[in-house]
Design a protein around this motif. Structure first.
Motif, PDB file in Angstrom:
ATOM      1  N   SER A 181       0.805  -1.217   0.000  1.00 40.87           N
ATOM      2  CA  SER A 181       0.000   0.000   0.000  1.00 40.87           C
ATOM      3  C   SER A 181       0.840   1.270   0.000  1.00 40.87           C
ATOM      4  CB  SER A 181      -0.939  -0.012   1.204  1.00 40.87           C
ATOM      5  OG  SER A 181      -0.198  -0.149   2.406  1.00 40.87           O
ATOM      6  N   ALA A 182       2.028   1.266   0.659  1.00 35.72           N
ATOM      7  CA  ALA A 182       2.828   2.485   0.750  1.00 35.72           C
ATOM      8  C   ALA A 182       3.277   2.958  -0.627  1.00 35.72           C
ATOM      9  CB  ALA A 182       4.042   2.246   1.650  1.00 35.72           C
ATOM     10  N   THR A 183       3.848   2.030  -1.421  1.00 40.09           N
ATOM     11  CA  THR A 183       4.298   2.393  -2.760  1.00 40.09           C
ATOM     12  C   THR A 183       3.110   2.709  -3.657  1.00 40.09           C
ATOM     13  OG1 THR A 183       6.135   0.864  -2.461  1.00 40.09           O
ATOM     14  CG2 THR A 183       5.724   1.652  -4.691  1.00 40.09           C
TER      15      THR A 183
ATOM     16  N   VAL B  58      -0.604   6.346  -6.892  1.00 44.12           N
ATOM     17  CA  VAL B  58      -1.975   6.838  -6.996  1.00 44.12           C
ATOM     18  C   VAL B  58      -1.980   8.365  -6.899  1.00 44.12           C
ATOM     19  CG1 VAL B  58      -4.221   6.918  -5.849  1.00 44.12           C
ATOM     20  CG2 VAL B  58      -3.061   4.728  -6.154  1.00 44.12           C
ATOM     21  N   TYR B  59      -1.208   8.897  -5.963  1.00 42.57           N
ATOM     22  CA  TYR B  59      -1.133  10.348  -5.788  1.00 42.57           C
ATOM     23  C   TYR B  59      -0.602  11.027  -7.053  1.00 42.57           C
ATOM     24  CZ  TYR B  59       0.314  14.881  -3.923  1.00 42.57           C
ATOM     25  OH  TYR B  59       0.486  16.230  -3.715  1.00 42.57           O
ATOM     26  N   HIS B  60       0.308  10.352  -7.752  1.00 39.43           N
ATOM     27  CA  HIS B  60       0.862  10.897  -8.995  1.00 39.43           C
ATOM     28  C   HIS B  60      -0.022  10.608 -10.203  1.00 39.43           C
ATOM     29  CE1 HIS B  60       5.226  10.767  -7.201  1.00 39.43           C
ATOM     30  NE2 HIS B  60       4.476  11.713  -6.666  1.00 39.43           N
ATOM     31  N   HIS B  61      -1.175   9.971  -9.980  1.00 41.60           N
ATOM     32  CA  HIS B  61      -2.100   9.633 -11.065  1.00 41.60           C
ATOM     33  C   HIS B  61      -1.429   8.758 -12.129  1.00 41.60           C
ATOM     34  CE1 HIS B  61      -4.885  12.553  -9.361  1.00 41.60           C
ATOM     35  NE2 HIS B  61      -3.917  13.454  -9.381  1.00 41.60           N
ATOM     36  N   TRP B  62      -0.594   7.846 -11.662  1.00 45.53           N
ATOM     37  CA  TRP B  62       0.106   6.955 -12.590  1.00 45.53           C
ATOM     38  C   TRP B  62      -0.634   5.626 -12.685  1.00 45.53           C
ATOM     39  CZ3 TRP B  62       2.978   7.850 -16.423  1.00 45.53           C
ATOM     40  CH2 TRP B  62       3.754   6.860 -17.027  1.00 45.53           C
TER      41      TRP B  62
ATOM     42  N   ALA C 227       7.673   6.465  -0.234  1.00 43.97           N
ATOM     43  CA  ALA C 227       7.754   5.822  -1.547  1.00 43.97           C
ATOM     44  C   ALA C 227       8.474   4.492  -1.472  1.00 43.97           C
ATOM     45  CB  ALA C 227       8.457   6.749  -2.530  1.00 43.97           C
ATOM     46  N   SER C 228       9.546   4.421  -0.678  1.00 40.81           N
ATOM     47  CA  SER C 228      10.271   3.174  -0.554  1.00 40.81           C
ATOM     48  C   SER C 228      11.076   3.192   0.729  1.00 40.81           C
ATOM     49  CB  SER C 228      11.199   2.971  -1.754  1.00 40.81           C
ATOM     50  OG  SER C 228      12.016   1.836  -1.554  1.00 40.81           O
ATOM     51  N   ASN C 229      11.136   2.041   1.393  1.00 41.63           N
ATOM     52  CA  ASN C 229      11.993   1.905   2.570  1.00 41.63           C
ATOM     53  C   ASN C 229      13.375   1.397   2.193  1.00 41.63           C
ATOM     54  OD1 ASN C 229      10.067   2.731   4.481  1.00 41.63           O
ATOM     55  ND2 ASN C 229       9.104   0.703   4.422  1.00 41.63           N
TER      56      ASN C 229
ATOM     57  N   GLU D  83       8.856   7.937 -12.415  1.00 41.44           N
ATOM     58  CA  GLU D  83       8.127   7.222 -11.373  1.00 41.44           C
ATOM     59  C   GLU D  83       8.956   6.076 -10.811  1.00 41.44           C
ATOM     60  OE1 GLU D  83       5.467   8.314 -10.086  1.00 41.44           O
ATOM     61  OE2 GLU D  83       5.012   9.844 -11.582  1.00 41.44           O
ATOM     62  N   TYR D  84       9.710   5.412 -11.659  1.00 43.69           N
ATOM     63  CA  TYR D  84      10.633   4.376 -11.188  1.00 43.69           C
ATOM     64  C   TYR D  84      11.607   4.961 -10.165  1.00 43.69           C
ATOM     65  CZ  TYR D  84      10.129  -0.047 -13.780  1.00 43.69           C
ATOM     66  OH  TYR D  84       9.722  -1.288 -14.228  1.00 43.69           O
TER      67      TYR D  84
END
Length: 600
Positions: free
Chosen positions: A454-456, A461-465, A498-500, A545-546
């Motif tokens: 869910s975190a990533t 989702v926030y970036h509408h990707w 975005a990432s741990n 996004e990557y």
């Protein structure tokens, strides 16, 4: 009816030909069935045996045609000299195909081809006897009957049609396809003689240990000293969809020349690796790659370098294989699924609906679901690609594809181009490509999507990707006391959540595919220009996004200007046309030096 005499179909030679023809017919249809079967280990392209059996079936029918007319009271064999020449040619074809496939160890194809000798020799022998008999008849003044003693005018017309149509149709078919099979057999034999297999075939267990096949691992600069110490990172290269290991050979050598060992792994069926299973399970493939690296053995930390779809395989490796040994990842022109991205860029609403449907299943809970539905994002496009690969797999044994194997301008290293061509579009190439595609282009992405958390997902989702993927594991490299080894932290990392992961990640892409200038791309049609501009924008956004989601320690290099190897702009072929420049760029970035020229 036909009146048979001595030496016709009712004789021992005739009955042998009947039995051989039936055998070839059964083999032909059996191999068609084998090639369509699923869920089994595929050791070779059975369409090779299918084509040889088909030609054998036609030869058997021709031999029966000749022997039935040789001494039949109601028949007269036309074109005796042509039949003799044809029989001699097919005798030669039989020896060439047998020798070609026998020299590469394909015993099945060689065995089927050697039995071409029986009908071919029968055609030559009985056509010669018929020719001699007609000559004797003329010397004795016996009139030439065509056909003889037919019971009706209808039968006369039937015999005349058969005697003229059947030979020319079957001659054309057998000579055309037979010659193509001969060319393929001789080319494969020449490839086998000219190019020795580098590296090692490593046995892999799969299906719970019940079955096995061998994957090809090819290392450069990985000597016994590095293996014994087990500390220096080893670069592991995974090729793009449809590419054998030779396509990244120059890059592996370039990395090794920079002082870092590099290994290439051929996925099932490509290069020198044995084919795996249909359909190809992506989870089993990455686990098999991990097995191959362990058994080779490579006990060092590894840096995954994935080109194109090889980058997606690298991402799945990080989720389902031994990610604790991975201390860095390099992705070259990688997209989670290019077909989905293109259809979404064209505003295909069904693509978006299917993505939502798949995400709703995959993200139902904190852990990945056990069952991933098969969703077609553009079913027509996927099925069309699958049919294309299947069709080329079927015709690959008859050498038609070799005419398409010459577009490798600028291939490096140049002296290895012949080896690369020998692995590209051969009998197994399209079979491997078809099996990896699995009937749907979304399969690899669907498995990868099941690992999204869910975190990533929230960031995307926030970036509408539209597309989703998992970030790299937080514990990457934890199998080694110094997880980062000598790799450095990349500047410009992105903040949580975005990432741990703090895994060093390097994205390199060819700038030409992001250039929306249609004239520079050689696109003049306005509709095609609009389509390309949509693609270019989404390609660029994909890489951004990557960078923002895979790891906090990610960098993005865009190859835009001319590079030193050929002074040309970066294109999508930069992996095999500029391997030395690319190797230097990777090593400089991962080991803390300044960016290479030609990037920004």
């Amino acid at each position: 009816m036909w009146y048979f005499r001595k030496h016709t179909i009712l004789s021992i030679p005739g009955l042998v030909l009947v039995l051989l023809t039936i055998t070839y017919g059964i083999a032909f249809f059996t191999y068609i069935g084998f090639s369509a079967r699923r869920g089994r280990l595929i050791k070779g392209n059975e369409f090779t045996d299918m084509w040889i059996a088909l030609i054998g079936l036609l030869l058997g029918a021709q031999a029966l045609f000749v022997i039935s007319a040789y001494r039949a009271t109601s028949r007269y064999l036309y074109w005796t000299i042509v039949w003799m020449i044809y029989g001699a040619i097919m005798l030669l074809f039989s020896l060439l195909v047998t020798g070609g496939y026998g020299s590469i160890g394909d015993g099945s194809a060689a065995a089927w081809a050697i039995f071409w000798l029986i009908p071919s020799a029968s055609i030559f022998f009985y056509a010669a006897k018929a020719r001699r008999g007609y000559a004797v008849d003329r010397m004795m003044g016996i009139p030439e009957y065509r056909p003889r003693l037919a019971e009706s005018r209808g039968m006369v017309l039937f015999y005349v049609a058969m005697d003229n149509v059947f030979p020319w149709l079957t001659w054309t078919a057998c000579l055309f396809f037979g010659l193509l099979v001969v060319i393929q057999a001789l080319c494969l034999a020449n490839d086998h003689r000219s190019y020795d297999r580098p590296g090692t075939l490593v046995p892999i267990q799969t299906n719970g240990g019940e079955d096995w096949y061998k994957l090809h691992v090819w290392c450069v600069g990985y000597d016994a000293d590095i293996q014994a110490k087990g500390k220096a990172p080893v670069f592991v290269l995974l090729t793009d969809f449809g590419m054998p290991s030779t396509s990244m050979m120059g890059l592996a050598q370039g990395i090794a020349n920079s002082g870092h060992p590099a290994c290439i792994v051929d996925r099932p069926g490509y290069g020198w690796s044995e084919p795996g299973y249909w359909d190809q399970n992506p989870s089993d493939v990455v686990k098999s790659i991990n097995q191959a690296l362990t058994k080779y053995p490579i006990n060092n930390p590894i840096v995954l370098v994935g080109w194109g779809d090889g980058g997606v395989w690298s991402q799945l490796y990080m989720q389902e294989a031994d990610y604790t040994r991975v201390v860095g990842v390099v992705l070259l022109d990688t997209f989670p699924n290019l077909e989905i991205l293109q259809t979404y860029a064209l505003n295909r609403t069904t693509t978006l609906q299917n993505l939502r449907q798949l995400r709703s299943v995959s993200l139902s809970g904190t852990s990945k679901t056990n069952t991933i539905p098969e969703v077609h994002f553009d079913e027509a496009l996927e099925m069309s690609a699958s049919r294309m690969f299947s069709n080329w797999r079927a015709v690959s044994p008859i050498a038609l594809h070799r005419a398409r194997n010459n577009k490798w301008t600028g291939f490096e290293p140049e002296d290895s181009l012949g080896m690369h061509r020998s692995l590209f579009r051969n009998n197994l190439y399209y079979q491997a490509k078809y099996f990896e595609y699995g009937g749907t282009g979304a399969k690899l992405y669907q498995i990868l999507l099941s690992h999204v958390v869910s975190a990533t997902d929230a960031v995307l989702v926030y970036h509408h990707w539209p597309l989703r993927w998992p970030s790299f594991r937080e514990g990457s490299g934890s199998a080694f006391t110094s997880p980062k080894s000598s790799l450095t932290r990349r500047a410009g990392g992105v903040p949580l959540p975005a990432s741990n992961s703090k895994l060093p990640v390097l994205l390199i892409a060819s700038g030409k595919q992001f250039d929306s200038n249609c004239r520079a791309q050689g696109i003049t049609d306005s509709e095609e220009c609009t389509k390309w501009q949509a693609f270019a924008w989404f390609y660029y956004r994909q890489q951004i996004e990557y960078q923002q989601t895979l790891s906090q320690n990610a960098a993005f290099l865009l190859c835009t200007s001319a590079v030193s190897e050929d002074d040309k702009l970066c294109d999508t072929d930069f992996v095999w046309t500029r391997p030395n420049w690319l190797a230097a760029a990777i090593v400089k970035q991962l080991f803390g030096q300044s960016p290479a020229a030609g990037t920004k």
